[in-house]
Structure formats: structure tokens, C-alpha cells
Design a protein around this motif. Structure first.
Motif, PDB file in Angstrom:
ATOM      1  N   ALA A 189      12.057 -10.847   8.049  1.00 22.66           N
ATOM      2  CA  ALA A 189      10.666 -10.781   7.583  1.00 22.66           C
ATOM      3  C   ALA A 189       9.699 -10.780   8.755  1.00 22.66           C
ATOM      4  N   PHE A 190      10.034 -11.484   9.839  1.00 19.78           N
ATOM      5  CA  PHE A 190       9.181 -11.502  11.028  1.00 19.78           C
ATOM      6  C   PHE A 190       8.981 -10.082  11.563  1.00 19.78           C
ATOM      7  N   VAL A 191      10.069  -9.335  11.679  1.00 14.55           N
ATOM      8  CA  VAL A 191       9.977  -7.957  12.184  1.00 14.55           C
ATOM      9  C   VAL A 191       9.289  -7.065  11.157  1.00 14.55           C
ATOM     10  N   TYR A 192       9.549  -7.301   9.877  1.00 17.42           N
ATOM     11  CA  TYR A 192       8.892  -6.550   8.790  1.00 17.42           C
ATOM     12  C   TYR A 192       7.377  -6.734   8.848  1.00 17.42           C
ATOM     13  N   PHE A 193       6.918  -7.981   8.980  1.00 21.01           N
ATOM     14  CA  PHE A 193       5.477  -8.239   9.048  1.00 21.01           C
ATOM     15  C   PHE A 193       4.868  -7.645  10.321  1.00 21.01           C
ATOM     16  N   PHE A 194       5.606  -7.708  11.432  1.00 25.54           N
ATOM     17  CA  PHE A 194       5.116  -7.107  12.677  1.00 25.54           C
ATOM     18  C   PHE A 194       4.910  -5.609  12.483  1.00 25.54           C
ATOM     19  N   GLY A 195       5.882  -4.961  11.840  1.00 25.55           N
ATOM     20  CA  GLY A 195       5.753  -3.531  11.577  1.00 25.55           C
ATOM     21  C   GLY A 195       4.619  -3.208  10.616  1.00 25.55           C
ATOM     22  N   GLN A 196       4.332  -4.123   9.708  1.00 26.67           N
ATOM     23  CA  GLN A 196       3.216  -3.911   8.792  1.00 26.67           C
ATOM     24  C   GLN A 196       1.883  -3.990   9.535  1.00 26.67           C
ATOM     25  N   LEU A 197       1.779  -4.897  10.494  1.00 29.74           N
ATOM     26  CA  LEU A 197       0.564  -5.005  11.300  1.00 29.74           C
ATOM     27  C   LEU A 197       0.434  -3.828  12.269  1.00 29.74           C
ATOM     28  N   TYR A 198       1.567  -3.438  12.876  1.00 27.97           N
ATOM     29  CA  TYR A 198       1.579  -2.374  13.881  1.00 27.97           C
ATOM     30  C   TYR A 198       2.637  -1.341  13.501  1.00 27.97           C
ATOM     31  N   ALA A 332       8.502  -5.238  -7.461  1.00 28.56           N
ATOM     32  CA  ALA A 332       9.580  -4.274  -7.228  1.00 28.56           C
ATOM     33  C   ALA A 332       9.286  -3.398  -6.014  1.00 28.56           C
ATOM     34  N   VAL A 333       8.034  -2.937  -5.873  1.00 27.47           N
ATOM     35  CA  VAL A 333       7.671  -2.122  -4.708  1.00 27.47           C
ATOM     36  C   VAL A 333       7.814  -2.949  -3.430  1.00 27.47           C
ATOM     37  N   MET A 334       7.335  -4.194  -3.476  1.00 29.86           N
ATOM     38  CA  MET A 334       7.454  -5.088  -2.328  1.00 29.86           C
ATOM     39  C   MET A 334       8.913  -5.228  -1.903  1.00 29.86           C
ATOM     40  N   ALA A 335       9.775  -5.557  -2.850  1.00 29.99           N
ATOM     41  CA  ALA A 335      11.190  -5.741  -2.532  1.00 29.99           C
ATOM     42  C   ALA A 335      11.802  -4.451  -1.999  1.00 29.99           C
ATOM     43  N   GLY A 336      11.404  -3.322  -2.585  1.00 30.40           N
ATOM     44  CA  GLY A 336      11.938  -2.044  -2.127  1.00 30.40           C
ATOM     45  C   GLY A 336      11.575  -1.734  -0.689  1.00 30.40           C
ATOM     46  N   THR A 337      10.348  -2.089  -0.283  1.00 28.45           N
ATOM     47  CA  THR A 337       9.958  -1.822   1.102  1.00 28.45           C
ATOM     48  C   THR A 337      10.651  -2.754   2.089  1.00 28.45           C
ATOM     49  N   TYR A 338      11.145  -3.877   1.613  1.00 32.18           N
ATOM     50  CA  TYR A 338      11.814  -4.840   2.493  1.00 32.18           C
ATOM     51  C   TYR A 338      13.293  -4.511   2.696  1.00 32.18           C
ATOM     52  N   MET A 339      13.861  -3.751   1.786  1.00 31.79           N
ATOM     53  CA  MET A 339      15.300  -3.478   1.851  1.00 31.79           C
ATOM     54  C   MET A 339      15.746  -2.759   3.125  1.00 31.79           C
ATOM     55  N   PRO A 340      15.003  -1.758   3.627  1.00 28.38           N
ATOM     56  CA  PRO A 340      15.455  -1.127   4.875  1.00 28.38           C
ATOM     57  C   PRO A 340      15.580  -2.106   6.039  1.00 28.38           C
ATOM     58  N   MET A 341      14.669  -3.067   6.133  1.00 33.39           N
ATOM     59  CA  MET A 341      14.762  -4.043   7.216  1.00 33.39           C
ATOM     60  C   MET A 341      15.962  -4.957   7.023  1.00 33.39           C
ATOM     61  N   GLN A 347      21.918  -7.648   6.307  1.00 33.12           N
ATOM     62  CA  GLN A 347      21.806  -8.774   5.384  1.00 33.12           C
ATOM     63  C   GLN A 347      21.863  -8.290   3.941  1.00 33.12           C
ATOM     64  N   SER A 348      22.181  -9.195   3.046  1.00 30.85           N
ATOM     65  CA  SER A 348      22.275  -8.853   1.637  1.00 30.85           C
ATOM     66  C   SER A 348      20.924  -8.398   1.101  1.00 30.85           C
ATOM     67  N   LEU A 349      20.939  -7.307   0.345  1.00 30.16           N
ATOM     68  CA  LEU A 349      19.704  -6.804  -0.252  1.00 30.16           C
ATOM     69  C   LEU A 349      19.174  -7.742  -1.335  1.00 30.16           C
ATOM     70  N   TRP A 350      20.006  -8.691  -1.769  1.00 32.26           N
ATOM     71  CA  TRP A 350      19.544  -9.661  -2.768  1.00 32.26           C
ATOM     72  C   TRP A 350      18.492 -10.609  -2.183  1.00 32.26           C
TER      73      TRP A 350
END
Length: 395
Positions: A189-198, A332-341, A347-350
């Protein structure tokens, strides 16, 4: 519609915009660019600079990977021992004798002058020493970063030739350690949020306004560092990697940022407290120490991450179909955008539906960062606190 339904619809609209309009931040396909001239006719000289403060625990796993770099050109390593109390400098010398490979120089510049953060003070001395040999590139890499043997070769090849087709800065976001339960929950999530900012795609566009880098692995053209006055121009920066990228871009340089495949951080964060300190030390600095931005961030995180599951639950409990449908769709959209990271971190997509819980943790870390700032503790790290750095004299 009810107020809950309006909140749910608002959150869904935001997530549709994030999905399509925020530089496709959720994609993980920004990797080192492959160039036609990937194997240059002449490999440029490189100085590797490693700032290190109390790194004896990780150095045996990282320094040998730098010493063993399979690089066809001239390269040498400068490890800057930043007032370590655990024998970091002596250990580095021992490892160099034991492992061989690239030449290593260890220097100890002493405590930083007023107005300098410790890492940038160490980089200043390492870069000054390296410049005596007039290297064409500088690799700035943290002491907890392990490199595969061809890492330096690939970075230089990706930077390309001098001129319009080359990059002045190439940075890889090292794959962080994910072993403990808390690391699995928080690190991707740290890298996901970083990518969302930049968003990496925006960073990599020529002449784009968005600029960022990942401080663990930055290949910097020496001429670009001179033009941007690195590190003097950013000497007070707590978030030094983003500041460095902005300085290079302001000076007319081209930058590239992507996810690493063969560069890894070995630093462990086994407990929640360890990760909490890592995030909270710079979170409020990211908001420029602004109470207004902090308030907006808290409200924004609430709408974007907390509202979807909350409105779904409220809609189901009260029989509000609009709130339930919109809240569920946003989640659902939120979870879907997190799955690639999650996939990138193997890690488990769950874990994807748990992102709201992780976001609440980050929200609390950000608030705690602000509280620590106003208590005068600021960005505390390894025995140093950068609450309000003193102004340094202009050179």
C-alpha cells in the motif's frame, strides 16, 4: 437520495476519475526502458555513493552486491559513514577486503552543519570526493539496498546517450521487504499510495510537471547534478528523493521513475511500530507542514477509502439501494486498482478488499506525524530530529 447515498455516489465518482484520469497510477508496467543502443560503444564512468548511518545489520547483505557489480566501464564505491555507532565504517572495509570487486573508499564527514539533513550531508561529502575522478554518472543508493550483479549495467544502459534521447536521472523504486504480517498489509500500500501521488507515467513524460524519484536507487548524470546544484539546493529536504527529482527537472533535465525487478530493500519492518515510524517521520513534511492540507487529506482519505465500505454497510442495514450499490461499486474499483501492486509484490489478491483498513492506518500515521511536528519532535530518524531545520547560509 439520502445523505449516505450522496456520499457513496461521490466516492464512486472519485474512484472512476482515479481509475481513468490519474495517470493510470495503478498499473505496474513502468520498468527500466529498453533502448536500441542498450549496449553503448563506450561505457561511462560511474561513482556509487552510499550514505550509511548505523547500518551494520544490513551491510553484509547489501555492500557485497555493489562490490560484485558486473560493469564494463570504470566504477568505484564511496561509502559515507554518517557518525555510526555500530562500526558501520570498519565493517564496510572488512567486507571490501573479504569480497573484493569494485574499489571502495570509506569516509566519515562528521555531524551535519545547520540546515542540512544527515543523508544529504553524507551525499554532499561522497559526491565531492567522487567528483575528483570526474565520473560521468553518480549512483546514489541506500545502505539497505541489494543490487543484482547487472543492476548498474542496466541502469546506465537505460539512461542512454547524452542529448535529447538520454535521461539525466533514472530511478527505481526498490522492491521492499514483505515477510511479516504487517509488512504484507502495509508495504504494498505504501508504494501504491506513492504512485497515486506521483503517477509514474506522468513523471516519465518529457516536460511533465510531476517529478519524483525513489531515493534507494537513483542514477544521476554528473553534469545534471552540477546544473541542479545537488545536493546544496535541497539540503534541508526531509523527502530528499522527490526534492532531488524536482531540482533536476527544474534545471531542464529528463527523469524516469519505475518499479525495480532486480533491486531490493532488505531492511526489515517486522512490527507495526517499525512501519509507523517509517511513515510518520515524513508524512507531515509531505503536506508542507500545513494544517489546511492535513485537514483536506483527512477528509479526502475518508471520502475515498473509508466511505465505500461504510456506505455499503449503511445501505444494506437501512435498505438504501443507492448507497449500497454505489458504495459497493466504489469499493470494487478501489480493490481492483490495488490488485496489480499486490501481484507485483507476489501477495494474495484477497488482501485487496482490506485497503480501507490500511488507509485508516496511514491516516492515523499522518495525524501522528503532525502531532510529533508540533511537539518539536518532527522527522526523527536514527537519533536525529529534523523538526524545523535551521536555515543554511547561501553558498
Amino acid at each position: 437520495m439520502s445523505a449516505v447515498a450522496w456520499i457513496a455516489v461521490g466516492s464512486l465518482v472519485v474512484w472512476v476519475w482515479l481509475l481513468l484520469g490519474q495517470g493510470f497510477f495503478w498499473r505496474t508496467d513502468q520498468r527500466l526502458p529498453v533502448r536500441a543502443e542498450a549496449e553503448p560503444r563506450r561505457w561511462p564512468s560511474v561513482a556509487v555513493i552510499v550514505p550509511a548511518r548505523d547500518e551494520a545489520e544490513v551491510l553484509p547483505r547489501t555492500l557485497p552486491s555493489l562490490l560484485a557489480q558486473d560493469y564494463p566501464g570504470d566504477a568505484e564505491i564511496f561509502l559515507v559513514d554518517d557518525c555510526s555507532g555500530d562500526g558501520t565504517g570498519a565493517l564496510a572495509r572488512t567486507l571490501a577486503v573479504r569480497c573484493g570487486g569494485l574499489p571502495l573508499t570509506v569516509v566519515s564527514p562528521g555531524e551535519p552543519d545547520p540546515g542540512w539533513t544527515g543523508k544529504l550531508w553524507a551525499l554532499r561529502h561522497g559526491m565531492a570526493l567522487a567528483r575528483r575522478g570526474k565520473p560521468e554518472f553518480l549512483l546514489l543508493t541506500d545502505a539497505d539496498i541489494a543490487h543484482e550483479p547487472d543492476s548498474l549495467r542496466e541502469l546506465v544502459a537505460a539512461a542512454g546517450s547524452e542529448g535529447p534521447s538520454g535521461f539525466d536521472l533514472v530511478s527505481q523504486m526498490a522492491r521492499l521487504r514483505v515477510a511479516s504480517t504487517w509488512e504484507r498489509l502495509i508495504v504494498p500500500a505504501f508504494v501504491y499510495f506513492f504512485g497515486q501521488l506521483y503517477p509514474f507515467r506522468r513523471v516519465n513524460r518529457k516536460h511533465a510537471r510531476t517529478a519524483a524519484a525513489a531515493g534507494g536507487c537513483v542514477l544521476l548524470r554528473a553534469a545534471a547534478a552540477e546544473r541542479a546544484r545537488i545536493p546544496e539546493s535541497i539540503r534541508q529536504a526531509v523527502i530528499d528523493d522527490v526534492s532531488l527529482a524536482r531540482a533536476v527537472r527544474r534545471s531542464g533535465g529528463r527523469i524516469w521513475l519505475g518499479l525495480a525487478e532486480r533491486v531490493d530493500s532488505v531492511r526489515p519492518y517486522p512490527r507495526l511500530a517499525d512501519l509507523w515510524r517509517m511513515v510518520s517521520r515524513s508524512a507531515y513534511a509531505q503536506l508542507r507542514h500545513s494544517p489546511l492540507l492535513l485537514t483536506g487529506t483527512v477528509l479526502g482519505l475518508g471520502l475515498v477509502y473509508v466511505a465505500p465500505p461504510a456506505t455499503l454497510a449503511a445501505g444494506l442495514l437501512t435498505g438504501d439501494p443507492v448507497a449500497a450499490w454505489a458504495g459497493g461499486a466504489a469499493w470494487a474499483v478501489m480493490a481492483g486498482t490495488y490488485m496489480p501492486m499486490l501481484g507485483y509484490y507476489r501477495q494474495s489478491l484477497w488482501l485487496a478488499p482490506l485497503l480501507p483498513f490500511t488507509a485508516v492506518l496511514y491516516l492515523l500515521m499522518t495525524v501522528d506525524s503532525a502531532v510529533q511536528h508540533y511537539r518539536g519532535l518532527g522527522a526523527a530518524w536514527k537519533g536525529r530530529t529534523y523538526a524545523r531545520p535551521e536555515a543554511a547560509p547561501e553558498p
